[in-house]
Structure formats: C-alpha cells, structure tokens
Design a protein around this motif. Structure first.
Motif, short mmCIF file in Angstrom:
data_model
loop_
_atom_site.label_atom_id
_atom_site.label_comp_id
_atom_site.label_asym_id
_atom_site.label_seq_id
_atom_site.Cartn_x
_atom_site.Cartn_y
_atom_site.Cartn_z
N LEU A 20 1.11 -1.14 0.56
CA LEU A 20 -0.17 -0.63 -0.17
C LEU A 20 0.75 1.05 -0.22
O LEU A 20 2.06 1.27 0.66
CB LEU A 20 -0.47 0.04 0.98
N ARG A 21 0.54 2.21 -0.53
CA ARG A 21 1.44 3.35 -0.79
C ARG A 21 0.40 4.23 -0.78
O ARG A 21 -0.80 5.10 -1.24
CB ARG A 21 2.10 2.98 -2.53
N PHE A 22 0.52 5.36 0.41
CA PHE A 22 -0.25 6.67 0.52
C PHE A 22 0.31 8.08 0.04
O PHE A 22 2.03 7.89 0.60
CB PHE A 22 -0.30 6.88 1.95
N GLU A 23 -0.20 8.81 -0.75
CA GLU A 23 0.36 9.48 -1.64
C GLU A 23 -0.64 11.50 -1.27
O GLU A 23 -1.95 10.91 -1.36
CB GLU A 23 0.77 9.78 -3.33
N HIS A 24 -0.33 12.68 -0.83
CA HIS A 24 -0.63 13.34 -0.82
C HIS A 24 0.30 14.83 -0.66
O HIS A 24 1.12 14.32 -0.95
CB HIS A 24 -1.57 13.77 0.62
N PRO A 25 0.38 15.29 -1.60
CA PRO A 25 0.81 16.59 -2.22
C PRO A 25 1.29 17.57 -1.27
O PRO A 25 2.71 17.59 -1.12
CB PRO A 25 0.03 17.72 -3.11
N SER A 31 4.65 3.71 3.00
CA SER A 31 3.85 2.45 2.32
C SER A 31 4.78 1.42 3.04
O SER A 31 5.23 1.83 4.28
CB SER A 31 4.74 2.28 0.65
N ARG A 32 3.55 0.43 3.35
CA ARG A 32 3.58 -0.40 3.44
C ARG A 32 3.91 -1.94 3.03
O ARG A 32 2.55 -1.91 1.74
CB ARG A 32 2.01 -0.81 5.22
N THR A 33 4.69 -2.80 3.11
CA THR A 33 4.49 -3.90 1.64
C THR A 33 4.61 -5.02 3.26
O THR A 33 4.32 -5.22 4.15
CB THR A 33 6.37 -3.62 1.46
N ASP A 34 4.76 -5.74 1.80
CA ASP A 34 3.98 -7.32 2.31
C ASP A 34 2.90 -7.51 4.00
O ASP A 34 2.80 -8.25 4.57
CB ASP A 34 5.11 -8.61 3.29
N SER A 45 -5.26 -0.80 8.75
CA SER A 45 -3.81 -0.14 8.56
C SER A 45 -3.86 1.05 8.36
O SER A 45 -4.59 2.28 8.25
CB SER A 45 -2.70 -0.87 7.63
N ARG A 46 -3.57 1.16 9.79
CA ARG A 46 -3.51 2.91 10.07
C ARG A 46 -1.98 3.42 10.37
O ARG A 46 -1.03 3.20 10.16
CB ARG A 46 -3.38 2.95 11.47
N VAL A 47 -1.98 4.70 8.86
CA VAL A 47 -0.94 5.58 8.85
C VAL A 47 -1.31 7.01 8.91
O VAL A 47 -2.01 7.58 9.11
CB VAL A 47 -1.25 5.14 7.22
N ALA A 48 -0.26 6.93 9.64
CA ALA A 48 0.12 8.89 10.10
C ALA A 48 0.52 9.03 8.85
O ALA A 48 2.13 8.81 8.68
CB ALA A 48 0.40 8.64 11.65
N LEU A 49 0.35 10.48 8.43
CA LEU A 49 1.52 10.84 6.89
C LEU A 49 2.39 12.01 8.22
O LEU A 49 1.87 13.19 8.15
CB LEU A 49 1.34 11.27 5.84
N ARG A 50 3.57 11.90 7.55
CA ARG A 50 3.83 13.04 8.05
C ARG A 50 4.45 14.54 7.24
O ARG A 50 4.42 13.96 6.17
CB ARG A 50 5.46 12.73 8.20
N PRO A 51 4.91 15.57 7.47
CA PRO A 51 4.46 17.15 6.08
C PRO A 51 5.72 16.89 5.64
O PRO A 51 6.59 16.65 5.83
CB PRO A 51 4.12 18.15 7.61
N SER A 52 5.43 17.09 4.44
CA SER A 52 6.31 17.04 3.41
C SER A 52 7.27 18.52 3.87
O SER A 52 6.61 19.50 4.15
CB SER A 52 6.05 17.20 1.65
N SER A 53 8.75 18.50 3.37
CA SER A 53 9.92 19.70 3.54
C SER A 53 9.61 21.04 3.36
O SER A 53 9.11 22.10 4.37
CB SER A 53 10.93 19.51 3.67
N GLY A 54 8.36 20.90 1.48
CA GLY A 54 7.89 22.42 0.87
C GLY A 54 6.52 22.64 1.81
O GLY A 54 5.96 24.10 1.39
#
Length: 61
Positions: A20-25, A31-34, A45-54
C-alpha cells in the motif's frame, strides 16, 4: 482515495500479498509492504503521514 474521516476501502481484491502506498501533495509519501490478504479477509492499517519539507512553508489560503 479516502473519505473525509481518512478511511479507505479497497473492495474485491483477490487474496495475495500487496504493497500500500499513501500519497498527498502536502505530505511525504509512505508505504506498507508485504501485506498478506487472505480470501474473504479484511485488514486494517493505520497510517500517519508526515508533512513534506515544502508544506510547512505554505501559508493558509
């Protein structure tokens, strides 16, 4: 795509091993593999995205 609460569903996937791959601008990709999905199974599956540097430099609209 997620709903307004951030939940997502991927119905009707055949049994198998997935990534699973999670993306947002505004966030760094994650991503989570296997991930093993068995026939007639469900996985949470819980996912916490981190802000991108920009994204921290952006001002609110």
């Amino acid at each position: 795509m997620t709903d307004p609460a951030g939940r997502y569903r991927l119905p009707l996937l055949p049994a198998g091993t997935y990534t699973l791959r999670f993306e947002h601008p505004d966030y760094a990709p994650s991503s989570r593999t296997d991930i093993l999905l068995r026939a007639d199974g469900a996985i949470r599956s819980r996912v916490a995205l981190r802000p991108s540097s920009g994204s921290q430099a952006r001002s609110p609209a």
